[in-house]
Structures are given as C-alpha cells and as structure tokens.
Design a protein around this motif. Sequence first.
Motif, PDB file in Angstrom:
ATOM      1  N   GLY A 122       0.800  -1.221   0.000  1.00 13.80           N
ATOM      2  CA  GLY A 122       0.000   0.000   0.000  1.00 13.80           C
ATOM      3  C   GLY A 122       0.828   1.265   0.000  1.00 13.80           C
ATOM      4  O   GLY A 122       0.489   2.231  -0.666  1.00 13.80           O
ATOM      5  N   SER A 123       1.938   1.250   0.730  1.00  6.33           N
ATOM      6  CA  SER A 123       2.743   2.467   0.843  1.00  6.33           C
ATOM      7  C   SER A 123       3.349   2.850  -0.502  1.00  6.33           C
ATOM      8  O   SER A 123       3.679   4.003  -0.741  1.00  6.33           O
ATOM      9  N   ARG A 124       3.510   1.871  -1.357  1.00  8.91           N
ATOM     10  CA  ARG A 124       4.086   2.153  -2.680  1.00  8.91           C
ATOM     11  C   ARG A 124       3.216   3.119  -3.482  1.00  8.91           C
ATOM     12  O   ARG A 124       3.710   3.912  -4.248  1.00  8.91           O
ATOM     13  N   ALA A 125       1.926   2.992  -3.274  1.00 11.74           N
ATOM     14  CA  ALA A 125       1.006   3.861  -4.009  1.00 11.74           C
ATOM     15  C   ALA A 125       1.259   5.312  -3.641  1.00 11.74           C
ATOM     16  O   ALA A 125       1.285   6.194  -4.503  1.00 11.74           O
ATOM     17  N   ALA A 126       1.485   5.566  -2.351  1.00 11.35           N
ATOM     18  CA  ALA A 126       1.745   6.932  -1.897  1.00 11.35           C
ATOM     19  C   ALA A 126       3.074   7.431  -2.457  1.00 11.35           C
ATOM     20  O   ALA A 126       3.186   8.578  -2.899  1.00 11.35           O
ATOM     21  N   GLU A 127       4.070   6.555  -2.451  1.00 15.24           N
ATOM     22  CA  GLU A 127       5.385   6.926  -3.000  1.00 15.24           C
ATOM     23  C   GLU A 127       5.258   7.267  -4.481  1.00 15.24           C
ATOM     24  O   GLU A 127       5.862   8.206  -4.973  1.00 15.24           O
ATOM     25  N   ARG A 128       4.478   6.477  -5.155  1.00 20.02           N
ATOM     26  CA  ARG A 128       4.283   6.687  -6.587  1.00 20.02           C
ATOM     27  C   ARG A 128       3.615   8.036  -6.837  1.00 20.02           C
ATOM     28  O   ARG A 128       3.979   8.777  -7.744  1.00 20.02           O
ATOM     29  N   GLU A 129       2.648   8.337  -5.992  1.00 22.67           N
ATOM     30  CA  GLU A 129       1.957   9.605  -6.119  1.00 22.67           C
ATOM     31  C   GLU A 129       2.936  10.762  -5.941  1.00 22.67           C
ATOM     32  O   GLU A 129       2.876  11.764  -6.658  1.00 22.67           O
ATOM     33  N   LEU A 130       3.837  10.608  -4.980  1.00 27.60           N
ATOM     34  CA  LEU A 130       4.846  11.637  -4.741  1.00 27.60           C
ATOM     35  C   LEU A 130       5.750  11.794  -5.955  1.00 27.60           C
ATOM     36  O   LEU A 130       6.097  12.911  -6.354  1.00 27.60           O
ATOM     37  N   ALA A 131       6.113  10.666  -6.541  1.00 26.34           N
ATOM     38  CA  ALA A 131       6.977  10.710  -7.721  1.00 26.34           C
ATOM     39  C   ALA A 131       6.264  11.416  -8.872  1.00 26.34           C
ATOM     40  O   ALA A 131       6.877  12.179  -9.621  1.00 26.34           O
ATOM     41  N   VAL A 132       4.976  11.161  -8.999  1.00 26.36           N
ATOM     42  CA  VAL A 132       4.187  11.830 -10.046  1.00 26.36           C
ATOM     43  C   VAL A 132       4.162  13.331  -9.791  1.00 26.36           C
ATOM     44  O   VAL A 132       4.345  14.137 -10.717  1.00 26.36           O
ATOM     45  N   GLU A 133       3.980  13.699  -8.525  1.00 25.38           N
ATOM     46  CA  GLU A 133       3.976  15.118  -8.174  1.00 25.38           C
ATOM     47  C   GLU A 133       5.318  15.765  -8.501  1.00 25.38           C
ATOM     48  O   GLU A 133       5.370  16.879  -9.020  1.00 25.38           O
ATOM     49  N   ARG A 134       6.389  15.047  -8.172  1.00 25.47           N
ATOM     50  CA  ARG A 134       7.727  15.574  -8.457  1.00 25.47           C
ATOM     51  C   ARG A 134       7.907  15.757  -9.955  1.00 25.47           C
ATOM     52  O   ARG A 134       8.454  16.743 -10.414  1.00 25.47           O
ATOM     53  N   MET A 135       7.417  14.762 -10.699  1.00 24.95           N
ATOM     54  CA  MET A 135       7.526  14.841 -12.152  1.00 24.95           C
ATOM     55  C   MET A 135       6.823  16.081 -12.686  1.00 24.95           C
ATOM     56  O   MET A 135       7.326  16.778 -13.565  1.00 24.95           O
ATOM     57  N   GLU A 136       5.650  16.342 -12.126  1.00 19.51           N
ATOM     58  CA  GLU A 136       4.892  17.517 -12.571  1.00 19.51           C
ATOM     59  C   GLU A 136       5.649  18.801 -12.253  1.00 19.51           C
ATOM     60  O   GLU A 136       5.685  19.722 -13.058  1.00 19.51           O
ATOM     61  N   THR A 137       6.268  18.826 -11.070  1.00 13.44           N
ATOM     62  CA  THR A 137       7.038  20.001 -10.673  1.00 13.44           C
ATOM     63  C   THR A 137       8.212  20.217 -11.621  1.00 13.44           C
ATOM     64  O   THR A 137       8.435  21.329 -12.110  1.00 13.44           O
ATOM     65  N   PHE A 138       8.954  19.140 -11.895  1.00  7.57           N
ATOM     66  CA  PHE A 138      10.104  19.243 -12.799  1.00  7.57           C
ATOM     67  C   PHE A 138       9.654  19.654 -14.192  1.00  7.57           C
ATOM     68  O   PHE A 138      10.309  20.437 -14.870  1.00  7.57           O
ATOM     69  N   TYR A 139       8.522  19.109 -14.603  1.00  3.42           N
ATOM     70  CA  TYR A 139       8.033  19.388 -15.941  1.00  3.42           C
ATOM     71  C   TYR A 139       7.627  20.852 -16.084  1.00  3.42           C
ATOM     72  O   TYR A 139       7.962  21.508 -17.063  1.00  3.42           O
ATOM     73  N   ARG A 140       6.927  21.345 -15.056  1.00  3.04           N
ATOM     74  CA  ARG A 140       6.532  22.755 -15.084  1.00  3.04           C
ATOM     75  C   ARG A 140       7.763  23.652 -15.132  1.00  3.04           C
ATOM     76  O   ARG A 140       7.802  24.632 -15.872  1.00  3.04           O
ATOM     77  N   LEU A 141       8.768  23.286 -14.335  1.00  2.54           N
ATOM     78  CA  LEU A 141       9.993  24.076 -14.302  1.00  2.54           C
ATOM     79  C   LEU A 141      10.690  24.032 -15.661  1.00  2.54           C
ATOM     80  O   LEU A 141      11.155  25.056 -16.166  1.00  2.54           O
ATOM     81  N   LEU A 142      10.734  22.840 -16.238  1.00  2.00           N
ATOM     82  CA  LEU A 142      11.358  22.692 -17.546  1.00  2.00           C
ATOM     83  C   LEU A 142      10.669  23.572 -18.584  1.00  2.00           C
ATOM     84  O   LEU A 142      11.331  24.223 -19.402  1.00  2.00           O
ATOM     85  N   LEU A 143       9.347  23.604 -18.538  1.00  3.07           N
ATOM     86  CA  LEU A 143       8.607  24.457 -19.475  1.00  3.07           C
ATOM     87  C   LEU A 143       8.967  25.930 -19.273  1.00  3.07           C
ATOM     88  O   LEU A 143       9.141  26.675 -20.238  1.00  3.07           O
ATOM     89  N   GLN A 144       9.109  26.327 -18.003  1.00  4.12           N
ATOM     90  CA  GLN A 144       9.467  27.714 -17.712  1.00  4.12           C
ATOM     91  C   GLN A 144      10.856  28.032 -18.235  1.00  4.12           C
ATOM     92  O   GLN A 144      11.094  29.099 -18.802  1.00  4.12           O
ATOM     93  N   VAL A 145      11.774  27.079 -18.025  1.00  6.85           N
ATOM     94  CA  VAL A 145      13.149  27.283 -18.469  1.00  6.85           C
ATOM     95  C   VAL A 145      13.190  27.372 -19.996  1.00  6.85           C
ATOM     96  O   VAL A 145      13.839  28.257 -20.563  1.00  6.85           O
ATOM     97  N   GLU A 146      12.450  26.471 -20.652  1.00  3.21           N
ATOM     98  CA  GLU A 146      12.457  26.477 -22.114  1.00  3.21           C
ATOM     99  C   GLU A 146      11.813  27.733 -22.672  1.00  3.21           C
ATOM    100  O   GLU A 146      12.247  28.271 -23.697  1.00  3.21           O
ATOM    101  N   SER A 147      10.791  28.206 -21.985  1.00  3.43           N
ATOM    102  CA  SER A 147      10.142  29.415 -22.475  1.00  3.43           C
ATOM    103  C   SER A 147      11.064  30.620 -22.270  1.00  3.43           C
ATOM    104  O   SER A 147      11.091  31.534 -23.097  1.00  3.43           O
ATOM    105  N   ALA A 148      11.853  30.606 -21.181  1.00  3.73           N
ATOM    106  CA  ALA A 148      12.829  31.680 -20.980  1.00  3.73           C
ATOM    107  C   ALA A 148      13.881  31.649 -22.091  1.00  3.73           C
ATOM    108  O   ALA A 148      14.293  32.691 -22.607  1.00  3.73           O
ATOM    109  N   LEU A 149      14.291  30.436 -22.474  1.00  4.45           N
ATOM    110  CA  LEU A 149      15.267  30.308 -23.565  1.00  4.45           C
ATOM    111  C   LEU A 149      14.704  30.865 -24.872  1.00  4.45           C
ATOM    112  O   LEU A 149      15.404  31.548 -25.621  1.00  4.45           O
ATOM    113  N   SER A 150      13.436  30.582 -25.114  1.00  2.02           N
ATOM    114  CA  SER A 150      12.867  31.086 -26.373  1.00  2.02           C
ATOM    115  C   SER A 150      12.666  32.595 -26.295  1.00  2.02           C
ATOM    116  O   SER A 150      12.693  33.279 -27.317  1.00  2.02           O
TER     117      SER A 150
END
Length: 129
Positions: free
Chosen positions: A45-73
């Motif tokens: 069961g605890s794996r599900a929570a960990e997975r959720e956290l990883a998904v959240e982290r992914m979203e955070t990194f992705y949003r940041l990446l979009l910001q960085v790429e938009s700054a580059l453009s």
Amino acid sequence: MTERNLNLDVYKEALLSKAAECRNDLEGARKEISIETTAEAMEHGSRAAERELAVERMETFYRLLLQVESALSRIERGTFGICLKCEDEAGQKRLDALPWAVLCLQCQEAAELVRESAGARRYDVRRAA
Ligand SMILES: [Zn+2]
C-alpha cells in the motif's frame, strides 16, 4: 523598450544547464514511477503513496522545464527579462536569482497573494464543513 544591458549569454548558459538538470530529474522520477507500477510493488500500500509523490515531483520538474524552455525562447525572441504581466523589466537581481522568472517581483508577489488567499478560503470551507 528601455535600455537593456543584460548579459544574455550568462543567462542562456544557466538556463541550458537548468534544462538539462530538469530533464535528468524528470527521467529519474519517471523511472521511479515505472518501478512502482510493477505488480509486486502494487501489493504494498505504501508504494502507491510513493508513486503519487513521484508523479507530483515529475509535474514540478516538468513545469519548471517548461518555464526554463520558455525563458530560452524569450532570449531568442529578444523579450527575455520582460515581465509577462506588466511588461516592465524584471530586473537583473531577480533574473540572477531566477533566470526563468516570467514575472517581475511585484507581479509575482501579487500573484502569490491571490493564491494564498484562495488557499485560505478553501481551508476555511473545509474547517466549516
Ligand atoms: Zn510585472
């Protein structure tokens, strides 16, 4: 447009290395998620929570990446460092601290205030219920 003497090369370099870092983090989180989804892992069961956290982290990194790429453009388009909201210059100090900032400090603070008060409202509703 006012006079601008930002050293764009420095920001570009910082942004490119941040983008690489984001892709790395993103890949790391993605791997974590694919490990978590194996049948064996799902039994815990605890794996599900960990997975959720990883998904959240992914979203955070992705949003940041979009910001960085938009700054580059924006560097390519010559609009780097200009606040998207008030079209004032974000200021060198702010860009040094956060090269991918899209808003000047004033607009950013205003936006955060709105978010905070929205959060407070949700909190109150929950408490009242
Ligand atoms: Zn602004």
